[in-house]
Design an enzyme around this catalytic site. Structure first.
Site, PDB file in Angstrom:
ATOM      1  N   PHE A  13       8.465 -11.102  -2.421  1.00  0.00           N
ATOM      2  CA  PHE A  13       8.676 -12.627  -1.958  1.00  0.00           C
ATOM      3  C   PHE A  13       7.280 -13.250  -2.533  1.00  0.00           C
ATOM      4  CE2 PHE A  13       8.382 -16.004   1.077  1.00  0.00           C
ATOM      5  CZ  PHE A  13       8.929 -17.058   0.223  1.00  0.00           C
ATOM      6  N   ASN A  34       6.465  -0.182  -4.794  1.00  0.00           N
ATOM      7  CA  ASN A  34       7.394   0.963  -4.671  1.00  0.00           C
ATOM      8  C   ASN A  34       8.788   0.565  -4.570  1.00  0.00           C
ATOM      9  OD1 ASN A  34       7.681   0.120  -2.003  1.00  0.00           O
ATOM     10  ND2 ASN A  34       6.980   1.954  -1.158  1.00  0.00           N
ATOM     11  N   THR A  37      11.246  -2.967  -0.693  1.00  0.00           N
ATOM     12  CA  THR A  37      11.622  -4.171  -0.304  1.00  0.00           C
ATOM     13  C   THR A  37      11.503  -5.088  -1.442  1.00  0.00           C
ATOM     14  OG1 THR A  37       9.715  -5.040   0.840  1.00  0.00           O
ATOM     15  CG2 THR A  37      11.628  -4.033   2.145  1.00  0.00           C
ATOM     16  N   VAL A  59       1.325   2.381  -2.083  1.00  0.00           N
ATOM     17  CA  VAL A  59       0.087   2.296  -1.466  1.00  0.00           C
ATOM     18  C   VAL A  59      -0.311   3.702  -0.448  1.00  0.00           C
ATOM     19  CG1 VAL A  59      -0.154  -0.016  -2.160  1.00  0.00           C
ATOM     20  CG2 VAL A  59       0.553   0.380   0.278  1.00  0.00           C
ATOM     21  N   LYS A  91       2.535   3.469   8.414  1.00  0.00           N
ATOM     22  CA  LYS A  91       1.605   4.222   7.438  1.00  0.00           C
ATOM     23  C   LYS A  91       1.287   3.424   6.292  1.00  0.00           C
ATOM     24  CE  LYS A  91       3.077   8.774   6.503  1.00  0.00           C
ATOM     25  NZ  LYS A  91       4.068   9.496   6.265  1.00  0.00           N
ATOM     26  N   ARG A 106     -15.075   1.793  -4.816  1.00  0.00           N
ATOM     27  CA  ARG A 106     -15.260   2.289  -5.766  1.00  0.00           C
ATOM     28  C   ARG A 106     -15.393   1.648  -6.881  1.00  0.00           C
ATOM     29  NH1 ARG A 106     -10.867   5.659  -4.175  1.00  0.00           N
ATOM     30  NH2 ARG A 106      -9.478   4.674  -5.760  1.00  0.00           N
ATOM     31  N   TYR A 145       4.692  -2.853  12.990  1.00  0.00           N
ATOM     32  CA  TYR A 145       4.344  -3.810  12.324  1.00  0.00           C
ATOM     33  C   TYR A 145       3.127  -4.421  12.832  1.00  0.00           C
ATOM     34  CZ  TYR A 145       4.462  -7.859   8.979  1.00  0.00           C
ATOM     35  OH  TYR A 145       4.009  -8.903   8.089  1.00  0.00           O
ATOM     36  N   LYS A 149      -0.589  -3.743  11.210  1.00  0.00           N
ATOM     37  CA  LYS A 149      -1.570  -4.713  10.735  1.00  0.00           C
ATOM     38  C   LYS A 149      -2.866  -5.157  11.411  1.00  0.00           C
ATOM     39  CE  LYS A 149       1.034  -6.635   7.329  1.00  0.00           C
ATOM     40  NZ  LYS A 149       0.701  -6.738   5.906  1.00  0.00           N
ATOM     41  N   TYR A 159     -14.906  -1.177   7.143  1.00  0.00           N
ATOM     42  CA  TYR A 159     -15.550  -0.772   5.664  1.00  0.00           C
ATOM     43  C   TYR A 159     -16.435  -1.944   5.332  1.00  0.00           C
ATOM     44  CZ  TYR A 159     -12.281   3.177   3.990  1.00  0.00           C
ATOM     45  OH  TYR A 159     -11.775   4.058   3.696  1.00  0.00           O
TER      46      TYR A 159
END
Length: 310
Positions: A13, A34, A37, A59, A91, A106, A145, A149, A159
């Site tokens: 969406f 993928n 959804t 992902v 995951k 990278r 969920y 998140k 990171y």
């Protein structure tokens, strides 16, 4: 040379609307999905466009491509879908964040995480500000969920601090508009579909619980502005600060569709937040952003879209 922008969840969406916006702005777009959804119909009009490329990829697996910016939107966002495979949901959030942060590191690319108002859980602070830590049940049915998140946000900041990855984080509140899935269990889609079919509108609880509904075009504008500014990494709340009860939403949908459907009341789902309203002071200050589309106007566009599906 045109920038290359990766959009994970790009056939979803929000992702498909973002792809439209980025191509219109002159970018090359790599859409990754993928199709758990996501829907190919959402991006069918872009297939064959010289600036658009579609890649079927999950992902949860590493991705090795050359990009300048990354929008990480990949994750089922409605309870119906994310509770169907809760382990996969966690995951996707956690491993997806790790893989996109690794790619950003990278490529020395800027990466934006599409987080959610669900990180606030069933909030004790109202309206919700970015400095509120939330009130989340870590072992409830929504935790896959919510906590997924929250962990993704943790990874983004770690990171950033540890490896100087250039990050942005937005927290998305309830968003609606064309391309919203018909059967994803969220109030706007449910009510419109039921009203157009003449079925009873299903209200959970007594309808007094609130949400704040932001039209998709406004949300995408805020998302792009967050990515393009250089003053803050976030998190930034993006949503409509106009609070609305679920009962008021149902009555508005009945008015706009002209439906004679009745209202029926079912028990409130476990851990369902009672109130949800963003404080968007930071977005106003940092991005000069606030929603422009009134609820009735946005609902008219969404109803027109649903009519084409039926």
């Amino acid at each position: 040379m045109k920038p290359t922008v990766l959009v994970t969840g790009g056939a979803g969406f929000l992702g498909s609307h973002l792809c439209d916006r980025l191509i219109a702005a002159g970018n090359d777009v790599l859409c990754v999905d993928n199709f758990y959804t996501g829907n190919r119909d959402n991006i069918r009009h872009l297939l064959g466009h010289p600036s658009f490329e579609l890649m079927r990829h999950d992902v949860m697996l590493p991705l090795y491509v050359q990009v300048d910016q990354i929008y990480n939107l990949a994750c089922a966002a409605s309870p119906v879908h994310y509770q169907t495979d809760p382990v996969g949901t966690t995951k996707t959030s956690v491993m997806g964040a790790i893989n996109m942060l690794g790619l950003a590191k990278r490529q020395q690319a800027r990466v934006l995480q599409a987080s959610t108002s669900e990180v606030y859980g069933d909030p004790r602070q109202h309206p919700q500000r970015e400095d509120y830590w939330g009130h989340v049940n870590p072992i409830g049915v929504r935790a896959c969920y919510d906590e997924g998140k929250r962990c993704a946000e943790t990874l983004f900041f770690d990171y950033h601090r540890q490896s100087a990855v250039d990050i942005r984080i937005i927290r998305i509140f309830n968003t609606y508009g064309p391309r919203l899935q018909m059967h994803d269990g969220r109030a706007v889609g449910n009510f419109i579909l039921q009203a157009l079919r003449g079925e009873p509108l299903t209200i959970y609880g007594d309808g007094s619980q609130t949400r704040s509904f932001c039209y998709v075009d406004d949300l995408i504008e805020g998302m792009v502005r967050t990515m393009d500014q250089n003053d803050a990494v976030g998190p930034v709340n993006l949503g409509n600060p106009v609070e609305c009860t679920i009962l008021e939403l149902a009555e508005t949908v009945l008015e706009l569709t002209g439906s004679k459907s009745e209202l029926v009341y079912n028990p409130l789902p476990f851990d369902d937040p009672v109130r949800r309203q963003p404080d968007i002071s930071l977005a106003r200050k940092l991005l000069d952003w606030s929603p422009q589309v009134e609820l009735k106007d946005g609902l008219r566009e969404t109803i027109a879209y649903f009519k084409t599906l039926l």
